[in-house]
Enzyme design. Structure first.
Site, PDB file in Angstrom:
ATOM      1  N   HIS A   1      -7.436  -5.817  -1.151  1.00 27.46           N
ATOM      2  CA  HIS A   1      -6.271  -5.091  -0.660  1.00 27.46           C
ATOM      3  C   HIS A   1      -5.657  -5.781   0.562  1.00 27.46           C
ATOM      4  O   HIS A   1      -4.472  -5.639   0.831  1.00 27.46           O
ATOM      5  CB  HIS A   1      -6.691  -3.661  -0.303  1.00 27.46           C
ATOM      6  CG  HIS A   1      -5.566  -2.706  -0.082  1.00 27.46           C
ATOM      7  ND1 HIS A   1      -4.712  -2.313  -1.087  1.00 27.46           N
ATOM      8  CD2 HIS A   1      -5.147  -2.052   1.036  1.00 27.46           C
ATOM      9  CE1 HIS A   1      -3.824  -1.447  -0.612  1.00 27.46           C
ATOM     10  NE2 HIS A   1      -4.054  -1.284   0.675  1.00 27.46           N
TER      11      HIS A   1
ATOM     12  N   SER B   1       0.852  -1.190   0.000  1.00 24.74           N
ATOM     13  CA  SER B   1       0.000   0.000   0.000  1.00 24.74           C
ATOM     14  C   SER B   1       0.896   1.251   0.000  1.00 24.74           C
ATOM     15  O   SER B   1       1.678   1.434  -0.930  1.00 24.74           O
ATOM     16  CB  SER B   1      -0.942  -0.039   1.201  1.00 24.74           C
ATOM     17  OG  SER B   1      -2.000   0.872   1.043  1.00 24.74           O
TER      18      SER B   1
END
Length: 653
Positions: free
Chosen positions: A627, A512
């Site tokens: 994610h 991320s």
């Protein structure tokens, strides 16, 4: 043959198990491995089963079953918030508050049969008529199944909490007509649990307790029901950007006529658990908890890579203990459960004399503990992982600190088992996501695996990380890739001072925001010989419009919309892909295909740009993952992810 051998060493075998991990593949397994999830183009040594002709694709589409037909329906998007990472595409449904009657024991007779009759899980899909009949039967309300809807409307309602007398429910919602445009706004509402109008379809009207444009969440009633404490910010624009989450007190009777009172003024730390781990996605309900006498509030907060439990006095009197050290010094806030560890969840006994809590530390995933309400007489109740951990050698991290630009920055070094200071070891630098999260004193499986494979692991909390105060966390707003990059590089230099790290064998990885920093680092230095970027950002401008969070996250972190005024120049200068010509480090790109937080287009842009320049790069796509792959993905994909990371570093370092 040489290329196939290299692929195996970098995790391309079945489930990534390969010789680089000390495992051997049989001949049949090698033939059937198919190269894992790595991207191969037709005509370039692969293609796999996805490289079908249009005719094959048409035949496949004509044979889809009813479930696939549903998935192939078009979607009409009319709202900003139309997708959510881990949740998929959002439709017209809204989340509301319901009451459900709890059956009495005598009502449970035959309930198993009723549930079985109403269950479609075993209905043959080929018998559409039977499925339709079962569906209609399921819609028939069983007399023992009584549910009542308390809220309605084109809004999202969440976090219901009962009042002590059972007459009301507090909940969180944004009921502004333009709520779709400002997700960073939430108020506390109160709704009556009176069901007298249910038969007529009349919903009770909720009463708003906080004023518009704030961010308030996790409400908790006082024992007498007259007050509510919650977490939040008085202004929605303060959410994100690293600002501290504060503790607020609301008078239920006065409601929005009076501003909430901040109970943590001067406490330069953020409430809640912000320390990341790959052992779980979240810790569950983090709501503040009242003492039985209504005089104190208990809540967790982060401090220097730890998550500790604090007690906040509702009334600051002369006889009230004050915090003795740290951010609570001199305040009516006392650290009850401290130490270099992470307090995940806790509960107070009904007599208010004891605390039951779960703890994780660098050597233990988490276990149950018990203590008196003041934190004394602590004792451990469980040791659930002992059978496994007794067979393993768990590395213990060593904290390191630097003074950089007048600011103290913290990191940790994890050394391999059997460490010998006279030898030279390769190093892997780990960078956390967020950016406003933190590494800390908790268990991280990935780090232990790397150490066990012979790497020194350095993980850091550069500026932008939480648990060090609001100024520290907000210092990178509108300035990613500057002081955070300098802090990380300074900690790498500090680690090298030990003399046992081979500075020609350095690796870097992160996910991320950590992936963003990985991309940024290899575009600004060649000192790393291998890199793995995960669920990363490469182009901040396209992130704004593709991410489920981009449009409001960008308001908190970046100067504004890329196309407003002269903002685009900032986005160009702060996007790693701008520096692709400088990227010479061999790069493995890992990305989930259903990552809606950092869309896979971020990985694709970077991969194509590097491939066009004939750089050493590989893209691995994980299907049906979000994610949160590293902490909540399918087990086989989580294993493969780790094996591919280790395999890449084994091959390149």
């Amino acid at each position: 043959e040489q290329e196939e051998e290299q692929q195996r060493k970098m995790g391309a075998g079945k489930l990534g198990r390969n010789e680089a991990l000390g495992l051997e593949l049989t001949e049949a397994e090698e033939e059937g491995s198919g190269g894992g999830a790595s991207l191969e183009l037709p005509g370039a040594g692969g293609g796999g089963e996805d490289a079908r002709s249009p005719v094959q694709a048409e035949e496949r589409a004509s044979a889809v079953d009813e479930e696939r037909d549903e998935q192939n329906k078009t979607r009409i998007v009319t709202r900003m918030q139309h997708k959510f990472d881990g949740g998929g595409w959002l439709g017209l449904e809204r989340s509301h508050i319901f009451l459900i009657d709890v059956p009495q024991p005598e009502q449970l007779a035959g309930l198993e049969r009723v549930l079985r009759e109403h269950d479609l899980a075993t209905t043959p899909r080929s018998d559409k008529d039977k499925a339709r009949r079962e569906s209609e039967k399921r819609k028939e309300r069983d007399p023992r199944d009584r549910s009542y809807q308390l809220t309605s409307g084109d809004f999202e309602d969440a976090q219901p909490r009962w009042s002590p007398d059972g007459q009301h429910v507090a909940f969180v919602s944004d009921r502004d007509p333009e709520w779709d445009w400002h997700i960073a706004v939430n108020d506390i509402f109160l709704v009556s649990a009176d069901l007298s109008g249910f038969a007529a379809g009349q919903y009770p009207e909720p009463r708003q307790l906080t004023r518009d444009r704030g961010v308030f969440f996790n409400p908790s009633f006082s024992p007498d029901g007259s007050k509510i404490v919650c977490f939040g910010f008085p202004d929605g624009k303060q959410e994100g950007g690293g600002r501290d989450t504060k503790l607020w007190l609301i008078d239920v009777a006065q409601g929005r006529d009076v501003e909430p009172r901040c109970l943590s003024e001067g406490f330069n730390r953020s409430f809640g658990d912000h320390v990341g781990s790959d052992m779980r996605e979240s810790v569950g309900d983090e709501s503040p908890v009242w003492s039985a006498d209504g005089r104190h509030i208990y809540a967790t907060a982060g401090d220097y890579g730890n998550t500790n439990l604090f007690r906040v006095a509702l009334y600051d009197t002369a006889d009230e203990p004050k915090g003795a050290s740290g951010p609570e010094q001199g305040l009516p806030i006392v650290r009850v459960i401290g130490g270099d560890r992470e307090v995940l969840t806790f509960s107070l006994s009904s007599d208010n004399n004891h605390i039951l809590f779960t703890v994780a530390d660098p050597s233990q995933p988490n276990d149950l503990f018990y203590a008196r309400a003041d934190g004394s007489e602590e004792r451990r109740l469980t040791n659930v992982n002992a059978p496994l951990l007794d067979e393993l050698e768990i590395a213990t991290p060593e904290p390191i600190y630097i003074q950089h630009d007048g600011v103290e920055v913290q990191g940790w070094l994890l050394k391999p088992p059997g460490f010998d200071s006279s030898k030279k070891y390769p190093l892997i630098l780990e960078i956390h996501g967020g950016p406003h999260s933190a590494y800390g004193n908790t268990f991280y499986h990935e780090f232990q695996l790397m150490a066990a494979r012979g790497y020194v692991v350095l993980y850091t909390n550069p500026r932008g990380s939480v648990t060090y105060g609001e100024d520290f966390a907000t210092s990178i707003r509108n300035d990613w890739g500057n002081v955070d990059y300098k802090d990380i590089m300074a900690l790498v230099d500090k680690a090298l001072e030990g003399g046992y790290i081979d500075d020609t064998h350095l690796g870097v990885t992160g996910g991320s925001y950590g992936g963003y920093m990985t991309n940024w680092i290899i575009g600004h230095t060649d000192r790393f010989k291998a890199a793995v970027t995960q669920r990363s950002l490469s182009n901040l401008a396209t992130f704004w419009g593709t991410s489920d969070a981009g449009y409001y996250f960008g308001e908190a972190e970046f100067p504004g919309h890329p196309y407003d005024g002269d903002n685009m120049q900032w986005y160009i200068e702060h996007s790693p892909i701008t520096y692709v010509d400088r990227m010479n480090t061999p790069l493995l790109i890992l990305h989930s295909e259903k990552d809606y937080r950092c869309m896979i287009e971020q990985a694709e842009q970077l991969f194509v740009a590097l491939k066009q320049r004939h750089k050493d790069v590989q893209l691995v796509r994980f299907p049906n993952e979000s994610h949160g792959l590293s902490r909540m993905g399918q087990p086989r994909h989580r294993i493969e992810r780790l094996e591919r990371i280790i395999g890449w570093f084994d091959a390149k370092l």
